[in-house]
Write an enzyme that holds these catalytic residues in place. Structure first.
Site, PDB file in Angstrom:
ATOM      1  N   PHE A 189       0.865  -1.180   0.000  1.00 14.62           N
ATOM      2  CA  PHE A 189       0.000   0.000   0.000  1.00 14.62           C
ATOM      3  C   PHE A 189       0.897   1.224   0.000  1.00 14.62           C
ATOM      4  CE2 PHE A 189      -2.686   3.170   2.168  1.00 14.62           C
ATOM      5  CZ  PHE A 189      -3.922   2.988   1.538  1.00 14.62           C
ATOM      6  N   LEU A 240       1.246   4.939  -0.137  1.00 10.38           N
ATOM      7  CA  LEU A 240       0.659   6.268   0.028  1.00 10.38           C
ATOM      8  C   LEU A 240       1.722   7.281   0.437  1.00 10.38           C
ATOM      9  CD1 LEU A 240      -1.752   8.236   0.267  1.00 10.38           C
ATOM     10  CD2 LEU A 240      -2.075   7.391   2.609  1.00 10.38           C
ATOM     11  N   GLY A 271       3.508  12.804   4.652  1.00 12.55           N
ATOM     12  CA  GLY A 271       2.909  11.646   5.287  1.00 12.55           C
ATOM     13  C   GLY A 271       1.491  11.946   5.706  1.00 12.55           C
ATOM     14  N   SER A 272       1.345  12.727   6.777  1.00 10.75           N
ATOM     15  CA  SER A 272       0.016  13.058   7.283  1.00 10.75           C
ATOM     16  C   SER A 272      -0.772  13.929   6.302  1.00 10.75           C
ATOM     17  CB  SER A 272       0.127  13.779   8.632  1.00 10.75           C
ATOM     18  OG  SER A 272       0.736  12.945   9.591  1.00 10.75           O
ATOM     19  N   ARG A 281      -0.012  -1.003  39.737  1.00 12.65           N
ATOM     20  CA  ARG A 281       0.730  -0.770  38.507  1.00 12.65           C
ATOM     21  C   ARG A 281       0.228  -1.620  37.341  1.00 12.65           C
ATOM     22  NH1 ARG A 281       7.085  -1.115  40.014  1.00 12.65           N
ATOM     23  NH2 ARG A 281       7.276  -0.093  37.981  1.00 12.65           N
ATOM     24  N   GLU A 326       0.034   4.554   9.447  1.00 13.72           N
ATOM     25  CA  GLU A 326      -1.388   4.769   9.148  1.00 13.72           C
ATOM     26  C   GLU A 326      -1.906   6.050   9.817  1.00 13.72           C
ATOM     27  OE1 GLU A 326      -2.911   3.045   6.960  1.00 13.72           O
ATOM     28  OE2 GLU A 326      -1.536   1.371   6.757  1.00 13.72           O
TER      29      GLU A 326
END
Length: 590
Positions: free
Chosen positions: A188, A190, A196-197, A387, A483
Site C-alpha cells: 500500500f 501512500l 505523510g500526514s 501498577r 497509518e
C-alpha cells in the site's frame, strides 16, 4: 484540559458502554458454551494447564478461567486459534533459531513463513466477509509469534487486498484470488518522502493518455518517492499507489488509488521505469521489508484505476457519483480505516502479552515478608497491583472495542460493495473514520505505556531480552506512527465532534449517528449540569456510573475546546490560524 482528552474519553466511553451492554460484539452467549469445565477435563480446546510455579496462584482464582475464555472468545474462535498455534508449533520452519539472524536472512525467512501460512489455508476468500473476526484473529495469532510476519501478512491480505476490494469495482476482483495464492504480492503505497500526514499534498502524478487509454504514473523528484512502504523493499510485485489524477487539458481531480505492477512475479526484477529498493534496518520489525519506489513515466491500463469514487472514460472524461470534494477525498482514503482498526487490535495483543508476562512473573517472584523466613509474591503487594491491574482491565476493554469496531468496518465495506449511496452509509463512514482515528491512538499509546510499566514492574529481570518485553516495546512503537501519526489522528476525530456541534448550532440538526456513539451529545450542554450522587463505593460498581462520567467529561472538554476555538476566530484569526493557535492547549494528547 486537552481536546485529545475529549477524543480519548469519547472512545473509552464507547468501550465502557459496549462492555456494559455487549451490544457491539454480535457474538451471542451460547448456553452450551458456558457449561462448567472444571480442572481435570480433557477438552482439546481448553486443556488443563500444567502444574508448576503458577499453580498455587491460579488455584486461588475466584472464577473458573475456562468459562471466562469461552465467554470471551466462544468455542469456535478458541478452536480456530488453537489450530493456528498447533500448526506453527509443529512446523520446523517456525522454530526460532538460536542467536540473531542477518537482516537478509530474517527477511527471507519471514517471506517463506508468510507463504507457508497461505499454504495452511487458515483463511479463505469468503472468510473476509463471512467470518471477519477470523481475519483479525489470524493476524493477532501471527503477531503473538512474530510481528514482522503478522504485519507482512496483514499488509498483503488486509491492506492491499482491502484497498482493491473497497476502492475498486468488479473489474478489479480478478486480483483477489491471486492475493490468496500469492501469485502476486502486494503493498500500500501512500506515504512519500516529503509528505505523510498531509495526504492531499502527495506529489506522485497519474496523467491520462486517451490515445493509448493508459495512465502515466510519474514521480517528479525524489521528494515524491513512495517511502516506508511495507513489503515494497524486497518482495512486493504489485502496489496500490496513490497519485494525483490529471485528465487531458491538465485538470487535477485529486488523489486516487491505482494498481501498479512493481516487479516481475517470477524474477522479482523491477518493471521498466520503476526504481525500487529497501530503506534498511529499523528499530523493530526487521523481518518486514519496508521500501521506497520512484516511477518514471510508467504506463498502466486505464482499467487499473480503482474506480469506486471516480473513473475515466476511454475518451478522457472524468466521471464520479460524488459531488462533494471532501466526501470524494474520504472515499479515496477509506481503506486507511481498515489499517487503523487493525492496528488498534495489534496494539491490544502487545498489551495482552506484556501484562501476561508481568503478572505471571509477579505471581512467582517473592520479595520481603512479615518475617525473614517468609517472603511474599510481589503480586500480593497493593503497589504491584496498582501498577499492573489497570492495564489488565484496559486489555479487556480495548479488546472488545477493537473487535466491535472491526465488525462495524465490515458492515461499511459490505455497503460499499452493494453500492449503498444512502445518507446513513455516508454518515457511517464518517463515524467509523472518527472512531478509528481515535481508537488507534488510544490503543497504541495504552500499549506503549503498559509495556513500559510491565518492564519496570519486573525489576532488573524485565530488562533481559529473553522475556520479550523489549521486543514488544520496539514492535509496538510504530503503531503510534504508521497509518497516521497519533497526535494528528486525534485532531481528525475532534474535528468530527466539533463539526456535530457546529451543525446543530447553525441549523438545529439533531446529533445522532448510525452506531449511536455520539447520540448522547444531543443532551449537550444540559449534561454538564449533572452531578454524581453516589454515597458509597458500591454505587460506583454500576457500569452506568463510569459511562455517565465519561459522557460528562466529553461534553465538558468539547465545550472548552469549542469556546477556545471561537475566541480565536473572533479575535481575527482565520480557520487555520485558530486551530493552530489552539493546538498546544486544546488539540494535543494528554
Amino acid at each position: 484540559m486537552s481536546r485529545g482528552r475529549a477524543v480519548n474519553a469519547c472512545c473509552v466511553r464507547w468501550a465502557v458502554r459496549g462492555l456494559a451492554s455487549r451490544r457491539a460484539w454480535r457474538i451471542p452467549k451460547v448456553a452450551g458454551a458456558m457449561a462448567p469445565l472444571g480442572e481435570g477435563s480433557d477438552d482439546p480446546v481448553l486443556p488443563d494447564l500444567p502444574r508448576g510455579p503458577l499453580h498455587a496462584a491460579r488455584a486461588r482464582a475466584s472464577f473458573p478461567w475456562k468459562e471466562l475464555a469461552l465467554f470471551w472468545e466462544g468455542p469456535d474462535m478458541l478452536r480456530f486459534k488453537k489450530n493456528i498455534f498447533s500448526a506453527l508449533e509443529n512446523d520446523p520452519l517456525f522454530a526460532h533459531p538460536p542467536g540473531s539472524l542477518s537482516l537478509e536472512k530474517y527477511r527471507e525467512l519471514t517471506f517463506l513463513r508468510c507463504k507457508r501460512v497461505f499454504e495452511y489455508d487458515f483463511l479463505r476468500v469468503e472468510d473476509l466477509l463471512g467470518s471477519p473476526l477470523r481475519v483479525l484473529a489470524l493476524i493477532q495469532c501471527l503477531g503473538m509469534y512474530d510481528w514482522s510476519l503478522a504485519t507482512k501478512f496483514f499488509l498483503h491480505t488486509l491492506t492491499f487486498g482491502s484497498a482493491i476490494y473497497s476502492s475498486g469495482s468488479e473489474r478489479h476482483f480478478k486480483y483477489l484470488p491471486k492475493i490468496f495464492t500469492m501469485e502476486i504480492f502486494g503493498c500500500f503505497a501512500l506515504t512519500e518522502v516529503s509528505h505523510g500526514s498531509n495526504t492531499k499534498a502527495m506529489r506522485t502524478t497519474a496523467h491520462y493518455d486517451p490515445t493509448t487509454e493508459e495512465l502515466i504514473i510519474h514521480s517528479p523528484d525524489f521528494e515524491a518517492a513512495k517511502f516506508w512502504v511495507g513489503n515494497l523493499g524486497k518482495t512486493a510485485t504489485h502496489a496500490v499507489v496513490f497519485a494525483q489524477l490529471y485528465t487531458p487539458g491538465g485538470q487535477c481531480h485529486g488523489l486516487h488509488p491505482f494498481v501498479v505492477q512493481i516487479r516481475d512475479p517470477k524474477t522479482l526484477l523491477p518493471m521498466p521505469g520503476v526504481m525500487v529498493g529497501d530503506i534498511g534496518r529499523k528499530l523493530g520489525q526487521n523481518g518486514l521489508d519496508n521500501g521506497f519506489a520512484m516511477f518514471h513515466k510508467v504506463r498502466i491500463p486505464r482499467q487499473d484505476l480503482l474506480n469506486r469514487s471516480g473513473d475515466i472514460t476511454p475518451e478522457g472524461t472524468y466521471v464520479t457519483h460524488v459531488k462533494d470534494a471532501r466526501q470524494h477525498f474520504s472515499e479515496s482514503l477509506g481503506s486507511l480505516s481498515s489499517g487503523r482498526v487493525a492496528i488498534a487490535g495489534m496494539s491490544v495483543v502487545n498489551l495482552k502479552l506484556a501484562v501476561s508476562i508481568a503478572l505471571r512473573f509477579s505471581a512467582t517472584r517473592r520479595q520481603f515478608g512479615p518475617t525473614d523466613e517468609e517472603e511474599v509474591p510481589v503480586l500480593e503487594y497493593p503497589m504491584q497491583q496498582w501498577r499492573l491491574l489497570p492495564y489488565l482491565a484496559a486489555a479487556y476493554a480495548l479488546d472488545h472495542f477493537s473487535k466491535s469496531l472491526f465488525l462495524d468496518l465490515v458492515e461499511l465495506q459490505q455497503g460499499l460493495l452493494g453500492k449503498d449511496r444512502s445518507a446513513r452509509q455516508a454518515e457511517l463512514g464518517r463515524e467509523i473514520h472518527a472512531l478509528a482515528s481515535a481508537g488507534k491512538p488510544l490503543a497504541s499509546w495504552t500499549a506503549q505505556r503498559g509495556i513500559q510499566e510491565c518492564r519496570e514492574a519486573c525489576g532488573g529481570h524485565g530488562y533481559l531480552a529473553m522475556n520479550r518485553l523489549g521486543d514488544l516495546r520496539d514492535d509496538n512503537d510504530p503503531n503510534c506512527t504508521y497509518e497516521g501519526d497519533n497526535s494528528v489522528l486525534l485532531q481528525q476525530t475532534s474535528n468530527y465532534l466539533l463539526g456535530l456541534l457546529v451543525r446543530r448550532d447553525q441549523g438545529g440538526a439533531r446529533i445522532e449517528s448510525p452506531l449511536k456513539t455520539v447520540d448522547f451529545l444531543e443532551a449537550y450542554p444540559n449534561l454538564l449540569g449533572h452531578r454524581f450522587e453516589g454515597s458509597s463505593p458500591e454505587d460506583c460498581l454500576d457500569s452506568s456510573v463510569p459511562l455517565a462520567a465519561y459522557e460528562w467529561l466529553v461534553c465538558y472538554l468539547l465545550r472548552e475546546s469549542y469556546q477556545k476555538l471561537n475566541q480565536e476566530k473572533q479575535s481575527g484569526s482565520n480557520d487555520f490560524e485558530a486551530r493552530n493557535n489552539c493546538q498546544t492547549s486544546r488539540l494535543v494528547k494528554p
